[in-house]
Design an enzyme around this catalytic site. Structure first.
Site, short mmCIF file in Angstrom:
data_model
loop_
_atom_site.label_atom_id
_atom_site.label_comp_id
_atom_site.label_asym_id
_atom_site.label_seq_id
_atom_site.Cartn_x
_atom_site.Cartn_y
_atom_site.Cartn_z
N GLY A 68 0.81 -1.23 0.00
CA GLY A 68 0.00 0.00 0.00
C GLY A 68 0.83 1.26 0.00
N LEU B 147 1.47 3.59 -2.11
CA LEU B 147 1.07 4.85 -2.75
C LEU B 147 0.02 5.58 -1.92
CD1 LEU B 147 0.96 3.55 -6.42
CD2 LEU B 147 2.69 5.02 -5.40
N GLY B 148 -0.31 5.06 -0.76
CA GLY B 148 -1.29 5.69 0.11
C GLY B 148 -0.67 6.82 0.92
N ASP C 158 2.45 -1.75 -4.46
CA ASP C 158 1.08 -1.22 -4.46
C ASP C 158 0.34 -1.90 -5.60
OD1 ASP C 158 -0.20 1.50 -2.98
OD2 ASP C 158 -1.28 0.79 -4.75
N ARG D 226 -1.24 -0.36 -7.87
CA ARG D 226 -1.11 0.47 -9.07
C ARG D 226 0.36 0.79 -9.30
NH1 ARG D 226 -2.67 5.72 -7.90
NH2 ARG D 226 -2.49 5.41 -5.67
N TYR E 212 -15.26 -0.68 8.81
CA TYR E 212 -13.84 -0.35 9.01
C TYR E 212 -13.41 -0.73 10.43
CZ TYR E 212 -9.70 2.70 9.33
OH TYR E 212 -8.44 3.22 9.50
N LYS F 261 -10.79 -3.49 11.90
CA LYS F 261 -9.63 -3.06 12.70
C LYS F 261 -9.56 -3.84 14.01
CE LYS F 261 -7.58 -0.36 9.92
NZ LYS F 261 -6.26 -0.74 9.40
N1 SER Z 1 -8.23 8.39 9.27
C1 SER Z 1 -8.98 7.18 9.34
C2 SER Z 1 -10.35 7.35 8.79
O1 SER Z 1 -10.88 8.43 8.93
C3 SER Z 1 -9.10 6.73 10.76
O2 SER Z 1 -8.27 5.68 10.97
O3 SER Z 1 -10.90 6.43 8.27
#
Ligand code: SER
Length: 319
Positions: free
Chosen positions: A8, A10-11, A34, A36, A142, A146
Site C-alpha cells: 500500500g 502509494l497511500g 502497491d 497500481r 472499518y 480493525k
Molecule cells: N483516518 C482514518 C479514517 O478516517 C481513521 O483511521 O478512516
C-alpha cells in the site's frame, strides 16, 4: 528492520514512510509495493517497486522471499468512509489482505507492522481519555476489520511467535499524499481549501472532537515502535497514540492565526458525522509512552504553520 517490504505504498502513510525508510536503510533495502504503478511517481521511480495486490498471497510470498525481506509493513486497506460504502469489499481487502501478510510473515519469520485506528472504538467506549484496554464495539465495517485485525495480530504473536507490532492511528494530516475515503480527511482538505480558495465548507459538525497527528510524528511512531527492544513491550499491537485532539472550530482558528481572512461554513455529511460521533474525543496514550517512549513533536499550531508552508510550496509547483 533491515530489509523491508511495504504494501500500500502509494497511500497517505506509505508514500512518506517509503521515502524515510529508503533514506535511512538504503534504496536497495526497501521494496515498495502497491496495486497500481503510476508512471513518474517518486515511490515507483526512486527505488525498488513491484505491483502487488495484497489478495494475491502467492505473489506476496514470492516477492518477499526473493527480496530476502526480514520485515513486512502492511498498509494496504480501505478507510472508514469508503468501507461504509462497500462493506463486503472492505472486509475482503482489510481481512484477507491482512491474513495474507501475516501468513507470509509467519512463513518467512518476518517482523510485522500494521496500523489499527481510532475507528476500532465504538459509541460505548469511554470517549474522554479512552484507555488502552477498553470496550471495543465499533459500528462501522472499518472498525470491525480493525478490531479483528488487532486480535489476529495478537494471535499470530502468541500462537506462532510472529513479532507483530502496531498502533491505533488517529486522523493523520499530511501534505504529500491525500488520504482516500476517511472520516478525518476534512482536517487535511481544510488546508488545501484555505490555500486554494481562502474558505472551506466543513462536512463534520462544530464540537465534534477527534484525535489527530501530523505525518512526521506518525512515521516516527512506526520506526520507533519497530525498533523498540522486544523485552520492553508488554502490549504489542494497537497502542493508542495521538498528538492532539480538536473540533473543526479549533483547526479553523489555528489556520486563522496564519491566514486571518480564512472563513469556514458547515454542510454536515450525515454518514461522516455518524462515524465521527462513534469515535473517541481523546485517547489515553500513556501505555505507548511507557513502553516505547512515544513522544510526538507537533501540536495543532505547530502543525498548521508547517502544513501551510509545505503545502503552498507543493501547490505552487503544481500550477
Ligand atoms: N483516518 C482514518 C479514517 O478516517 C481513521 O483511521 O478512516
Amino acid at each position: 528492520m533491515k530489509r523491508i517490504i511495504v504494501t500500500g505504498c502509494l497511500g497517505q502513510i506509505g508514500s512518506e514512510l517509503v521515502y524515510r525508510l529508503r533514506q535511512e536503510k538504503g534504496l536497495d533495502n526497501v521494496l515498495a509495493t502497491d496495486i497500481r504503478k503510476p508512471e513518474g511517481h517518486p515511490v515507483v521511480e526512486e527505488g525498488l517497486f513491484e505491483v502487488l495486490d495484497v489478495l494475491d498471497e502467492e505473489k506476496m510470498l514470492a516477492l518477499a522471499t526473493e527480496f530476502e525481506a526480514d520485515t513486512m509493513i502492511h498498509l494496504a486497506s480501505l478507510l472508514s468512509s469508503v468501507a461504509e460504502d462497500k462493506p463486503q469489499i472492505a472486509w475482503h481487502i482489510n481481512m484477507s489482505g491482512l491474513m495474507n501478510a501475516l501468513e507470509v510473515s509467519r512463513k518467512l519469520n518476518l517482523q510485522f507492522f500494521t496500523p489499527s485506528s481510532i475507528g476500532a472504538f465504538g459509541p460505548e467506549t469511554p470517549k474522554i481519555n479512552t484507555p488502552q484496554d477498553t470496550l471495543q464495539r465499533p459500528k462501522t465495517m472499518y472498525g470491525i476489520t480493525k478490531v479483528a485485525g488487532e486480535l489476529l495480530c495478537d494471535y499470530y504473536h502468541t500462537k506462532f511467535g510472529v513479532d507483530t507490532r502496531g498502533v491505533r492511528f488517529p486522523g493523520l494530516i499530511s501534505y504529500d499524499t491525500l488520504p482516500g475515503g476517511g472520516t478525518t480527511d476534512y482536517a487535511v482538505e481544510i488546508y488545501y481549501e484555505a490555500l486554494k480558495n481562502g474558505s472551506y465548507v466543513c462536512p463534520i459538525g462544530k464540537g465534534t472532537v477527534m484525535d489527530m497527528m501530523y505525518m512526521p510524528d506518525a512515521i516516527n511512531a512506526i520506526v520507533d515502535l519497530m525498533e523498540a527492544p522486544e523485552e520492553q513491550l508488554i502490549h504489542r499491537n494497537a497502542f493508542n497514540i495521538s498528538a492532539m485532539s480538536f473540533d473543526p472550530e479549533e483547526i479553523k482558528e489555528s489556520i486563522q492565526k496564519v491566514m486571518p481572512d480564512f472563513t469556514m461554513t458547515y454542510d454536515v455529511n450525515p454518514k461522516l458525522q455518524g462515524i465521527a460521533d462513534s469515535w473517541p474525543d481523546t485517547l489515553d496514550c500513556h501505555v505507548a509512552k511507557d513502553e516505547w517512549q512515544f513522544s510526538p513533536i507537533y501540536d495543532l499550531d505547530k502543525m498548521t504553520v508547517d502544513m501551510l508552508e509545505k503545502l503552498s510550496i507543493k501547490l505552487a509547483k503544481e500550477n
